[in-house]
Scaffold this motif. Structure first.
Motif, PDB file in Angstrom:
ATOM      1  N   LEU A   1       4.583 -26.200  36.926  1.00 57.82           N
ATOM      2  CA  LEU A   1       3.767 -25.416  37.863  1.00 57.82           C
ATOM      3  C   LEU A   1       2.605 -24.738  37.145  1.00 57.82           C
ATOM      4  O   LEU A   1       1.510 -24.617  37.704  1.00 57.82           O
TER       5      LEU A   1
ATOM      6  N   LEU B   1      -0.635 -26.921  36.769  1.00 58.62           N
ATOM      7  CA  LEU B   1      -1.344 -27.417  37.945  1.00 58.62           C
ATOM      8  C   LEU B   1      -2.825 -27.057  37.952  1.00 58.62           C
ATOM      9  O   LEU B   1      -3.671 -27.884  38.298  1.00 58.62           O
TER      10      LEU B   1
ATOM     11  N   ALA C   1      -5.518 -29.218  36.081  1.00 62.86           N
ATOM     12  CA  ALA C   1      -5.328 -30.675  36.092  1.00 62.86           C
ATOM     13  C   ALA C   1      -6.199 -31.348  37.148  1.00 62.86           C
ATOM     14  O   ALA C   1      -6.616 -30.722  38.122  1.00 62.86           O
ATOM     15  N   SER C   2      -6.471 -32.636  36.935  1.00 65.20           N
ATOM     16  CA  SER C   2      -7.148 -33.418  37.969  1.00 65.20           C
ATOM     17  C   SER C   2      -6.213 -33.511  39.178  1.00 65.20           C
ATOM     18  O   SER C   2      -5.003 -33.303  39.033  1.00 65.20           O
ATOM     19  N   PRO C   3      -6.759 -33.816  40.361  1.00 67.18           N
ATOM     20  CA  PRO C   3      -5.878 -33.883  41.545  1.00 67.18           C
ATOM     21  C   PRO C   3      -4.691 -34.826  41.357  1.00 67.18           C
ATOM     22  O   PRO C   3      -3.555 -34.479  41.706  1.00 67.18           O
TER      23      PRO C   3
ATOM     24  N   ALA D   1      -2.248 -33.360  38.851  1.00 63.04           N
ATOM     25  CA  ALA D   1      -1.560 -32.208  39.452  1.00 63.04           C
ATOM     26  C   ALA D   1      -0.442 -32.690  40.373  1.00 63.04           C
ATOM     27  O   ALA D   1       0.658 -32.120  40.392  1.00 63.04           O
ATOM     28  N   GLN D   2      -0.712 -33.745  41.133  1.00 68.47           N
ATOM     29  CA  GLN D   2       0.328 -34.282  42.020  1.00 68.47           C
ATOM     30  C   GLN D   2       1.492 -34.855  41.218  1.00 68.47           C
ATOM     31  O   GLN D   2       2.649 -34.728  41.622  1.00 68.47           O
TER      32      GLN D   2
ATOM     33  N   ALA E   1       3.500 -31.895  40.037  1.00 63.98           N
ATOM     34  CA  ALA E   1       4.239 -31.294  41.160  1.00 63.98           C
ATOM     35  C   ALA E   1       5.421 -32.166  41.567  1.00 63.98           C
ATOM     36  O   ALA E   1       6.498 -31.661  41.883  1.00 63.98           O
TER      37      ALA E   1
END
Lengths: 142, 163
Positions: free
Chosen positions: B130, B133, B136-138, B141-142, B145
């Protein structure tokens, strides 16, 4: 009024739509279960109602109109017994998990964290209903 | 005064000389590879954290074989996390990111304590994902997560009854 990007609003609306579907779907799930499973389904149904209300409040706060629930939803497969009901519950939770993961892609750090935290409970419930964990909750199957 | 035609001719002869003189200047010295950006450092940290979890699970299963049926699927998921994280690292030609376990805590003396140790490690991993996040790039980040959510499900799987 707090401002967020259009992409963030779309992601939040998608999560709300998934919560609407889960609230509807758990009605079907609960009707096919009994005992502890039925109690679990009822509890999960309430959890999704709370999550739906929370998302509606967030979207309203951001100045948009929350998407409404559909009058009815097409089930992804026939639900005729307890086994298929548990499978539907897992499918509903997968859908919600995936929708919250969509919020993680927006640039806003607060919304990213919200999405990442919000996807954990449905991932856990999906694992509980399915009986197994998965490596990448919310991601397309690899 | 130079006429236009003479000026152009002069340019044609003097420009190569100027270029040759410029070429004699020494190139800037490269002191080594540029420092890693924060998002790359975060990715390396995520890889190291997964390697530590893989090591902890492997050593726990070696110490308590009865835990194998419970732990093996979770270990397989950590291997999958590690593979996906490592796939995001662009390695220089001819070089690979080495496997490196940075933490090797002792395995507790009882099964229950060993399972509790795994739960604690999983929770720490969730919290660390977490924290990664924000920068990070999208898509990364996903991935963080999703791995965090997977590790959260491991905590439930390691609940009462696992040991």
């Amino acid at each position: 009024m707090t401002k967020v990007s259009q992409a963030a609003l779309q992601a939040l609306q998608a999560a709300l739509a998934a919560e609407h579907a889960a609230v509807y779907g758990y009605g079907v799930v609960g009707a096919m279960l009994s005992g502890a499973d039925r109690a679990a389904a009822r509890n999960d149904w309430r959890v999704h109602q709370d999550a739906r209300d929370n998302l509606q409040a967030m979207i309203t706060k951001f100045g948009a109109t929350p998407v409404a629930a559909s009058a009815a939803y097409r089930l992804p497969f026939a639900v005729q017994d307890a086994r298929s009901a548990r499978r539907l519950a897992a499918t509903l939770e997968d859908g919600v998990t995936r929708a919250y993961l969509g919020i993680v892609a927006v640039p806003d750090p607060g919304l990213r964290t919200f999405g990442a935290l919000a996807m954990q409970p449905p991932a856990k419930r999906a694992a509980a209903w399915r009986g197994t964990t998965v490596a990448f909750p919310g991601m397309p199957s690899r | 005064m130079l006429r236009r035609r003479q000026f152009l001719a002069a340019s044609a002869t003097t420009l190569p000389i100027f270029a040759a003189v410029s070429a004699c200047r020494r190139p800037a010295v490269l002191d080594g590879p540029p420092p890693l950006s924060p998002d790359v450092r975060a990715l390396f940290a995520a890889v190291a954290a997964e390697e530590n979890l893989v090591s902890l699970y492997t050593r726990t299963m070696a110490a308590y074989s009865a835990l194998g049926p419970t732990l093996a699927p979770l270990l397989a998921e950590h291997w999958a996390h590690l593979a996906q994280l490592r796939a995001r690292i662009i390695e220089p030609p001819g070089k690979t990111v080495p496997d490196k376990v940075t933490s090797k805590p002792p395995i507790p003396d009882t099964t229950a304590a060993a399972v509790a140790r795994l739960r604690t490690a999983e929770q720490a991993a969730v919290n660390a994902q977490l924290r990664r996040l924000a920068g990070a790039s999208p898509s990364l980040a996903q991935l963080y997560a999703s791995i965090a959510a997977s590790e959260a499900t491991h905590i439930s799987a390691l609940g009462p009854g696992a040991g």
